[in-house]
Motif scaffolding. Structure first.
Motif, mmCIF file in Angstrom:
data_model
loop_
_atom_site.group_PDB
_atom_site.id
_atom_site.type_symbol
_atom_site.label_atom_id
_atom_site.label_comp_id
_atom_site.label_asym_id
_atom_site.label_seq_id
_atom_site.Cartn_x
_atom_site.Cartn_y
_atom_site.Cartn_z
ATOM 1 N N PHE A 118 21.151 -40.306 22.492
ATOM 2 C CA PHE A 118 21.611 -41.133 21.381
ATOM 3 C C PHE A 118 21.957 -42.577 21.755
ATOM 4 C CE2 PHE A 118 22.238 -36.851 19.798
ATOM 5 C CZ PHE A 118 21.626 -36.946 18.561
ATOM 6 N N ILE A 119 21.984 -42.906 23.053
ATOM 7 C CA ILE A 119 22.243 -44.290 23.471
ATOM 8 C C ILE A 119 21.052 -44.843 24.249
ATOM 9 C CG2 ILE A 119 23.743 -45.821 24.811
ATOM 10 C CD1 ILE A 119 26.063 -43.857 24.192
ATOM 11 N N ALA A 120 20.696 -44.188 25.366
ATOM 12 C CA ALA A 120 19.623 -44.722 26.215
ATOM 13 C C ALA A 120 18.264 -44.701 25.515
ATOM 14 C CB ALA A 120 19.554 -43.944 27.526
ATOM 15 N N LEU A 139 8.820 -42.094 26.882
ATOM 16 C CA LEU A 139 9.222 -40.739 27.260
ATOM 17 C C LEU A 139 9.545 -40.621 28.750
ATOM 18 C CD1 LEU A 139 6.760 -38.656 25.064
ATOM 19 C CD2 LEU A 139 9.222 -39.005 24.709
ATOM 20 N N ILE A 140 8.766 -41.270 29.596
ATOM 21 C CA ILE A 140 9.038 -41.203 31.037
ATOM 22 C C ILE A 140 10.383 -41.859 31.352
ATOM 23 C CG2 ILE A 140 8.325 -42.055 33.313
ATOM 24 C CD1 ILE A 140 5.391 -41.653 32.334
ATOM 25 N N ASN A 141 10.595 -43.064 30.840
ATOM 26 C CA ASN A 141 11.838 -43.778 31.133
ATOM 27 C C ASN A 141 13.046 -43.137 30.451
ATOM 28 O OD1 ASN A 141 11.040 -45.940 32.924
ATOM 29 N ND2 ASN A 141 9.876 -46.740 31.200
ATOM 30 N N ALA A 142 12.906 -42.750 29.200
ATOM 31 C CA ALA A 142 14.025 -42.097 28.509
ATOM 32 C C ALA A 142 14.325 -40.749 29.148
ATOM 33 C CB ALA A 142 13.716 -41.935 27.025
ATOM 34 N N GLY A 143 13.298 -40.028 29.551
ATOM 35 C CA GLY A 143 13.508 -38.754 30.235
ATOM 36 C C GLY A 143 14.311 -38.934 31.501
ATOM 37 N N TYR A 144 13.975 -39.974 32.256
ATOM 38 C CA TYR A 144 14.743 -40.272 33.471
ATOM 39 C C TYR A 144 16.209 -40.500 33.129
ATOM 40 C CZ TYR A 144 17.033 -43.126 36.949
ATOM 41 O OH TYR A 144 17.959 -43.631 37.817
ATOM 42 N N TRP A 145 16.475 -41.320 32.116
ATOM 43 C CA TRP A 145 17.867 -41.639 31.794
ATOM 44 C C TRP A 145 18.613 -40.457 31.184
ATOM 45 C CZ3 TRP A 145 20.542 -44.820 34.229
ATOM 46 C CH2 TRP A 145 19.959 -45.956 34.780
ATOM 47 N N ILE A 146 17.935 -39.618 30.440
ATOM 48 C CA ILE A 146 18.600 -38.429 29.894
ATOM 49 C C ILE A 146 19.018 -37.507 31.039
ATOM 50 C CG2 ILE A 146 18.248 -36.340 28.506
ATOM 51 C CD1 ILE A 146 16.407 -38.165 26.688
#
Length: 160
Positions: A118-120, A139-146
């Protein structure tokens, strides 16, 4: 409640460790490089010491912020102005009863995951759209941050 700098340092270090795995060419590194339009020349042209030092500082800032998302007792502390010595006696009774409630890795990881989604994700997604990057990049970058925020949140919340 005191700030646990050792937990913050460990959480910050975890971001670099997860990044080393996540962006490894055998995991998502090659797909990320294509999606980010990152060439070998661009990668070789960076000052790696500066990049890693700044990445660690940014991760430390995230770990610091995650305390307020994952540790609910910071909200109780905020209700008395941040100084428990100025609180009514009922505050100490409350903290005696609930001072360690939900202070687990699992609970912190849950809130870290929620922060990632909900933020990254919205921040990265918005930037990627304006940068004309595709869904794979997001998806790759958000997946990393999640994943990273889940681990960081778990460390920050569970380490007492």
């Amino acid at each position: 409640m005191e700030i646990n700098f050792l937990a913050l340092l460990a959480a910050a270090a975890s971001a670099l460790i997860v990044g080393a795995i996540w962006y490894n060419p055998k995991v998502f590194g090659n797909a990320w490089a294509r999606a980010a339009e990152m060439t070998e020349d661009k990668m070789k042209g960076g000052n790696m010491a500066k990049i890693f030092i700044l990445a660690f500082i940014f991760a430390f800032l995230l770990a610091f912020a995650l305390q307020f998302i994952t540790i609910h007792q910071t909200g109780a502390l905020g209700m008395v102005g941040g100084d428990p010595s100025m609180a009514e006696p009922s505050f100490q009774a409350f903290m005696d009863d609930y001072g360690n409630a939900f202070r687990t890795f699992k609970h912190g990881a849950l809130h870290g995951t929620i922060a990632g989604i909900f933020i990254a994700l919205p921040i990265l997604g918005t930037n990627a759209l304006f940068e004309r990057k595709g869904a794979k990049y997001i998806l790759i970058n958000a997946g990393y941050w999640i994943v990273t925020l889940a681990i960081m949140g778990g460390i920050v919340c569970g380490w007492q």
